[in-house]
Write a protein that holds these residues in place. Structure first.
Motif, PDB file in Angstrom:
ATOM      1  N   GLN A  10      41.919  56.977  44.776  1.00  0.00           N
ATOM      2  CA  GLN A  10      41.942  56.226  43.540  1.00  0.00           C
ATOM      3  C   GLN A  10      40.611  56.425  42.810  1.00  0.00           C
ATOM      4  O   GLN A  10      39.545  56.144  43.355  1.00  0.00           O
ATOM      5  N   GLY A  42      37.343  56.084  40.811  1.00  0.00           N
ATOM      6  CA  GLY A  42      36.397  54.999  40.607  1.00  0.00           C
ATOM      7  C   GLY A  42      36.151  54.132  41.831  1.00  0.00           C
ATOM      8  O   GLY A  42      35.343  53.207  41.770  1.00  0.00           O
ATOM      9  N   TYR A  43      36.833  54.430  42.953  1.00  0.00           N
ATOM     10  CA  TYR A  43      36.684  53.631  44.171  1.00  0.00           C
ATOM     11  C   TYR A  43      36.236  54.500  45.330  1.00  0.00           C
ATOM     12  O   TYR A  43      36.579  55.676  45.419  1.00  0.00           O
ATOM     13  N   ASP A 101      37.715  44.885  48.824  1.00  0.00           N
ATOM     14  CA  ASP A 101      39.005  44.195  48.743  1.00  0.00           C
ATOM     15  C   ASP A 101      39.066  42.959  49.632  1.00  0.00           C
ATOM     16  O   ASP A 101      40.117  42.376  49.809  1.00  0.00           O
ATOM     17  N   TRP A 131      37.953  50.058  48.834  1.00  0.00           N
ATOM     18  CA  TRP A 131      38.120  49.568  47.470  1.00  0.00           C
ATOM     19  C   TRP A 131      36.806  49.057  46.879  1.00  0.00           C
ATOM     20  O   TRP A 131      36.761  48.058  46.177  1.00  0.00           O
ATOM     21  N   LYS A 186      34.058  49.533  44.176  1.00  0.00           N
ATOM     22  CA  LYS A 186      33.884  50.220  42.898  1.00  0.00           C
ATOM     23  C   LYS A 186      32.575  51.001  42.936  1.00  0.00           C
ATOM     24  O   LYS A 186      31.558  50.498  43.399  1.00  0.00           O
ATOM     25  N   GLU A 187      32.627  52.231  42.443  1.00  0.00           N
ATOM     26  CA  GLU A 187      31.432  53.073  42.446  1.00  0.00           C
ATOM     27  C   GLU A 187      30.257  52.391  41.754  1.00  0.00           C
ATOM     28  O   GLU A 187      29.117  52.541  42.180  1.00  0.00           O
ATOM     29  N   GLU A 188      30.525  51.621  40.747  1.00  0.00           N
ATOM     30  CA  GLU A 188      29.447  50.944  40.008  1.00  0.00           C
ATOM     31  C   GLU A 188      28.743  49.880  40.845  1.00  0.00           C
ATOM     32  O   GLU A 188      27.646  49.444  40.505  1.00  0.00           O
ATOM     33  N   ASN A 189      29.358  49.442  41.946  1.00  0.00           N
ATOM     34  CA  ASN A 189      28.761  48.421  42.811  1.00  0.00           C
ATOM     35  C   ASN A 189      28.002  48.994  44.001  1.00  0.00           C
ATOM     36  O   ASN A 189      27.454  48.242  44.801  1.00  0.00           O
TER      37      ASN A 189
END
Length: 103
Positions: A30, A32-33, A62, A77, A79-82
């Motif tokens: 998926q 971005g994850y 998640d 799960w 997020k790449e931004e995190n």
């Protein structure tokens, strides 16, 4: 150290973050994850720190903690931004080899 994942280290430097990202982060199908391996020294984690890791899973993934065959924990799960915040927070939770929980 041998096995998957870099041992926990405080990731304030770019070099430490890059090393952690290379060894502990894998992409998901998926977009971005990613999946993140949280390395546990000797596979040990006291209840209080395990609960704190659960809070990180709820905040950045998640909400589930997946034990691995290597006695680490996998978060899916994410997020790449995190990644940066998670990578800087998780070592404090697992103790980065410094001190133990009170018995």
């Amino acid at each position: 150290y041998s096995g998957p994942g870099a041992p926990p280290a405080f990731l304030v430097s770019h070099e430490n973050f890059t090393r952690w990202h290379e060894t502990n982060v894998r992409g998901q199908r998926q977009s971005g994850y990613v999946m993140v391996t949280v390395t546990l020294p000797l596979g040990d984690l006291c209840a209080a720190r395990f609960r704190a890791l659960g809070l990180l899973a709820a905040a950045f993934a998640d909400g589930t903690l997946r034990p691995t065959h290597g006695q680490n924990v996998l978060l899916r799960w994410v997020k790449e931004e995190n990644l940066r915040h998670l990578g800087e927070t998780a070592p404090f939770v697992v103790g980065a080899g410094e001190g133990e929980c009170a018995a």
